[in-house]
Write a protein that holds these residues in place. Structure first.
Motif, PDB file in Angstrom:
ATOM      1  N   ALA A  67     -31.768  -6.982 -11.233  1.00 26.52           N
ATOM      2  CA  ALA A  67     -32.693  -7.968 -10.680  1.00 26.52           C
ATOM      3  C   ALA A  67     -33.478  -7.337  -9.544  1.00 26.52           C
ATOM      4  CB  ALA A  67     -31.912  -9.179 -10.161  1.00 26.52           C
ATOM      5  N   ALA A  68     -34.775  -7.587  -9.524  1.00 18.98           N
ATOM      6  CA  ALA A  68     -35.613  -6.956  -8.510  1.00 18.98           C
ATOM      7  C   ALA A  68     -35.389  -7.560  -7.137  1.00 18.98           C
ATOM      8  CB  ALA A  68     -37.077  -7.099  -8.911  1.00 18.98           C
ATOM      9  N   LEU A  69     -35.083  -8.845  -7.087  1.00 18.81           N
ATOM     10  CA  LEU A  69     -34.991  -9.502  -5.795  1.00 18.81           C
ATOM     11  C   LEU A  69     -34.137 -10.755  -5.930  1.00 18.81           C
ATOM     12  CD1 LEU A  69     -36.286  -9.029  -2.955  1.00 18.81           C
ATOM     13  CD2 LEU A  69     -37.949 -10.779  -3.578  1.00 18.81           C
ATOM     14  N   SER A  70     -33.222 -10.956  -4.997  1.00 18.72           N
ATOM     15  CA  SER A  70     -32.455 -12.198  -4.943  1.00 18.72           C
ATOM     16  C   SER A  70     -32.802 -12.916  -3.655  1.00 18.72           C
ATOM     17  CB  SER A  70     -30.955 -11.929  -5.031  1.00 18.72           C
ATOM     18  OG  SER A  70     -30.534 -11.123  -3.944  1.00 18.72           O
ATOM     19  N   LEU A  71     -32.717 -14.240  -3.701  1.00 23.44           N
ATOM     20  CA  LEU A  71     -33.119 -15.077  -2.581  1.00 23.44           C
ATOM     21  C   LEU A  71     -31.926 -15.838  -2.037  1.00 23.44           C
ATOM     22  CD1 LEU A  71     -36.363 -16.683  -4.105  1.00 23.44           C
ATOM     23  CD2 LEU A  71     -36.130 -14.495  -2.885  1.00 23.44           C
ATOM     24  N   LEU A  72     -31.808 -15.865  -0.714  1.00 25.22           N
ATOM     25  CA  LEU A  72     -30.781 -16.661  -0.041  1.00 25.22           C
ATOM     26  C   LEU A  72     -31.477 -17.652   0.881  1.00 25.22           C
ATOM     27  CD1 LEU A  72     -27.823 -17.257   0.656  1.00 25.22           C
ATOM     28  CD2 LEU A  72     -27.987 -15.511   2.441  1.00 25.22           C
ATOM     29  N   PHE A  73     -31.284 -18.935   0.620  1.00 27.19           N
ATOM     30  CA  PHE A  73     -31.845 -19.991   1.452  1.00 27.19           C
ATOM     31  C   PHE A  73     -30.745 -20.473   2.400  1.00 27.19           C
ATOM     32  CE2 PHE A  73     -34.656 -19.817  -2.126  1.00 27.19           C
ATOM     33  CZ  PHE A  73     -35.910 -20.106  -1.600  1.00 27.19           C
ATOM     34  N   GLU A  74     -30.982 -20.302   3.691  1.00 23.69           N
ATOM     35  CA  GLU A  74     -29.952 -20.566   4.704  1.00 23.69           C
ATOM     36  C   GLU A  74     -30.393 -21.686   5.643  1.00 23.69           C
ATOM     37  OE1 GLU A  74     -27.588 -18.243   8.342  1.00 23.69           O
ATOM     38  OE2 GLU A  74     -28.997 -17.174   7.037  1.00 23.69           O
ATOM     39  N   SER A  75     -29.438 -22.513   6.059  1.00 23.23           N
ATOM     40  CA  SER A  75     -29.698 -23.503   7.105  1.00 23.23           C
ATOM     41  C   SER A  75     -28.919 -23.110   8.352  1.00 23.23           C
ATOM     42  CB  SER A  75     -29.281 -24.903   6.639  1.00 23.23           C
ATOM     43  OG  SER A  75     -27.881 -24.983   6.462  1.00 23.23           O
ATOM     44  N   PHE A  76     -29.429 -23.506   9.515  1.00 18.27           N
ATOM     45  CA  PHE A  76     -28.752 -23.164  10.765  1.00 18.27           C
ATOM     46  C   PHE A  76     -29.139 -24.152  11.848  1.00 18.27           C
ATOM     47  CE2 PHE A  76     -32.845 -21.084  11.133  1.00 18.27           C
ATOM     48  CZ  PHE A  76     -33.186 -21.220  12.473  1.00 18.27           C
ATOM     49  N   ALA A  77     -28.383 -24.130  12.944  1.00 13.84           N
ATOM     50  CA  ALA A  77     -28.672 -24.944  14.122  1.00 13.84           C
ATOM     51  C   ALA A  77     -29.274 -24.054  15.201  1.00 13.84           C
ATOM     52  CB  ALA A  77     -27.402 -25.607  14.649  1.00 13.84           C
ATOM     53  N   TYR A  78     -30.400 -24.479  15.739  1.00 14.98           N
ATOM     54  CA  TYR A  78     -31.033 -23.679  16.798  1.00 14.98           C
ATOM     55  C   TYR A  78     -30.128 -23.532  18.017  1.00 14.98           C
ATOM     56  CZ  TYR A  78     -35.671 -22.864  14.854  1.00 14.98           C
ATOM     57  OH  TYR A  78     -36.715 -22.397  14.096  1.00 14.98           O
ATOM     58  N   VAL A 113     -30.692 -16.959  -6.981  1.00 21.30           N
ATOM     59  CA  VAL A 113     -30.955 -17.866  -5.856  1.00 21.30           C
ATOM     60  C   VAL A 113     -29.634 -18.435  -5.376  1.00 21.30           C
ATOM     61  CG1 VAL A 113     -32.145 -19.946  -5.078  1.00 21.30           C
ATOM     62  CG2 VAL A 113     -33.212 -18.472  -6.803  1.00 21.30           C
ATOM     63  N   ALA A 114     -29.366 -18.336  -4.083  1.00 27.36           N
ATOM     64  CA  ALA A 114     -28.140 -18.895  -3.505  1.00 27.36           C
ATOM     65  C   ALA A 114     -28.485 -19.628  -2.217  1.00 27.36           C
ATOM     66  CB  ALA A 114     -27.127 -17.795  -3.223  1.00 27.36           C
ATOM     67  N   THR A 115     -27.585 -20.501  -1.795  1.00 29.91           N
ATOM     68  CA  THR A 115     -27.738 -21.203  -0.527  1.00 29.91           C
ATOM     69  C   THR A 115     -26.546 -20.927   0.362  1.00 29.91           C
ATOM     70  OG1 THR A 115     -26.708 -23.198  -1.432  1.00 29.91           O
ATOM     71  CG2 THR A 115     -29.122 -23.081  -1.516  1.00 29.91           C
ATOM     72  N   TYR A 116     -26.784 -20.970   1.668  1.00 27.46           N
ATOM     73  CA  TYR A 116     -25.697 -20.820   2.646  1.00 27.46           C
ATOM     74  C   TYR A 116     -26.013 -21.717   3.830  1.00 27.46           C
ATOM     75  CZ  TYR A 116     -22.868 -18.842   6.400  1.00 27.46           C
ATOM     76  OH  TYR A 116     -22.010 -18.687   7.454  1.00 27.46           O
ATOM     77  N   HIS A 117     -25.070 -22.580   4.191  1.00 31.50           N
ATOM     78  CA  HIS A 117     -25.263 -23.509   5.301  1.00 31.50           C
ATOM     79  C   HIS A 117     -24.314 -23.098   6.432  1.00 31.50           C
ATOM     80  CE1 HIS A 117     -27.761 -25.708   2.580  1.00 31.50           C
ATOM     81  NE2 HIS A 117     -26.760 -25.880   1.738  1.00 31.50           N
ATOM     82  N   ARG A 118     -24.886 -22.394   7.405  1.00 33.80           N
ATOM     83  CA  ARG A 118     -24.073 -21.756   8.427  1.00 33.80           C
ATOM     84  C   ARG A 118     -23.179 -22.724   9.167  1.00 33.80           C
ATOM     85  NH1 ARG A 118     -27.006 -18.692  13.319  1.00 33.80           N
ATOM     86  NH2 ARG A 118     -26.987 -20.802  14.181  1.00 33.80           N
ATOM     87  N   GLU A 119     -23.664 -23.912   9.465  1.00 33.97           N
ATOM     88  CA  GLU A 119     -22.877 -24.856  10.263  1.00 33.97           C
ATOM     89  C   GLU A 119     -21.943 -25.701   9.392  1.00 33.97           C
ATOM     90  OE1 GLU A 119     -23.583 -23.658  12.929  1.00 33.97           O
ATOM     91  OE2 GLU A 119     -25.650 -23.043  12.661  1.00 33.97           O
ATOM     92  N   LEU A 120     -22.100 -25.629   8.080  1.00 32.45           N
ATOM     93  CA  LEU A 120     -21.238 -26.397   7.183  1.00 32.45           C
ATOM     94  C   LEU A 120     -20.232 -25.518   6.455  1.00 32.45           C
ATOM     95  CD1 LEU A 120     -23.792 -28.834   5.471  1.00 32.45           C
ATOM     96  CD2 LEU A 120     -22.470 -29.195   7.569  1.00 32.45           C
ATOM     97  N   ASP A 121     -20.680 -24.308   6.058  1.00 30.76           N
ATOM     98  CA  ASP A 121     -19.828 -23.426   5.256  1.00 30.76           C
ATOM     99  C   ASP A 121     -18.976 -22.509   6.126  1.00 30.76           C
ATOM    100  OD1 ASP A 121     -21.077 -24.556   3.087  1.00 30.76           O
ATOM    101  OD2 ASP A 121     -22.497 -22.895   2.816  1.00 30.76           O
TER     102      ASP A 121
END
Length: 296
Positions: free
Chosen positions: A173-184, A288-296
């Motif tokens: 795969a040429a490129l994988s995407l990670l969509f992340e959430s975070f708290a400022y 495509v993957a997701t990561y929720h820093r404050e939840l996971d």
């Protein structure tokens, strides 16, 4: 005699390692990458399990299987025999082993206050003794491993990125995407490639009935879906990503992280990460993957 699989499939990934070393994070990451995942499979059932996948045509999908000491009646030393049985089916089984130092494992158990699996099995072991005993029990798997990842110095986010980048790269795969959430309030992720601020959007936190939920939950999604500002924000960010992410395919990178931040990292940022991840998949991005820093 079993009939080899007529349609070559991706290797079956066996995920193993020490308790607390990151196996659960790894399986969740593989699941996000659209693997068919099963955890805590007795090793002697591996060939039968794979035969059932062949029968049901599930091996057209990538597969990851968790095997470890929780299957206390399994003979982990016979893994080579079970891998040979898969080879007779025309399949490769790749063993990915997660390790960590005793100090890191003790710290993680102290932080989470979880009990070690061997302590839960009534063996009367202290945590330190359980870790030593587990190392002895699981050594046959470590000796068979195709890849060993030491997670002692890795946090959850770094481990997920390593799995995503390595497995995306080896599948071409040429490129994988990670969509992340975070708290400022906890800082911007240092390794984010794109950062979007969601604090300008209506905040579900101020709705008492929504406060206990997260951006993954239907009630919060429905609330944000109904907001005109949110719809405009999503449309503009989607257009930006649709324009610029494809231009990164030719670079020598294997992943890109797109981060969304809000005040608490629970509602708006999570909603946006999930929403844009779905959009990316709909646009044809395969990794495509997701990561929720404050939840996971």
């Amino acid at each position: 005699m079993s009939t080899p699989n007529a349609h070559p499939a991706s290797p079956v990934i066996i995920v193993s390692g020490l308790s607390g070393s990151g196996k659960s994070v790894a399986l969740k990451t593989f699941e996000d990458l659209d693997y068919y995942c099963i955890d805590n499979l007795p090793v002697e059932l591996l060939p039968a399990f794979v035969r059932s996948l062949i029968r049901d045509d599930v091996l057209s999908q990538k597969v990851a299987v968790g095997i470890d000491v929780r299957s206390r009646h399994s003979d982990l030393g016979r893994l080579a025999q079970w891998r040979a049985a898969l080879a007779e089916l025309g399949l490769e089984a790749r063993l990915l082993f997660f390790d960590a130092s005793d100090e890191a494992l003790l710290r993680r158990y102290a932080d989470t206050r979880r009990r070690h699996p061997l302590s839960q099995q009534g063996q009367g072991l202290s945590l330190s003794e359980a870790i030593v005993r587990e190392r002895q029990m699981i050594e046959p798997l470590r000796a068979e491993a195709d890849t060993i990842i030491d997670t002692s110095a890795l946090n959850v986010h770094q481990l997920r990125r390593r799995i995503i980048s390595e497995f995306a790269a080896e599948r071409g795969a040429a490129l994988s995407l990670l969509f992340e959430s975070f708290a400022y309030k906890r800082g911007v992720p240092a390794d984010a490639d794109f950062v979007f601020d969601a604090r300008v959007l209506p905040n579900p936190h101020w709705k008492p009935e929504l406060r206990p939920f997260s951006g993954r939950d239907p009630a919060v999604r429905e609330f944000l879906d109904a907001q005109a500002d949110v719809a405009e924000y999503v449309a503009q960010v989607s257009a930006f990503l649709d324009t610029w992410l494809p231009r990164l395919r030719g670079e020598t990178r294997s992943y890109v992280t797109i981060a969304f931040g809000c005040t608490g990292g629970k509602h708006r940022s999570v909603y946006l990460a999930e929403t844009l991840a779905r959009h990316a998949r709909a646009q044809g991005w395969e990794e495509v993957a997701t990561y929720h820093r404050e939840l996971d």
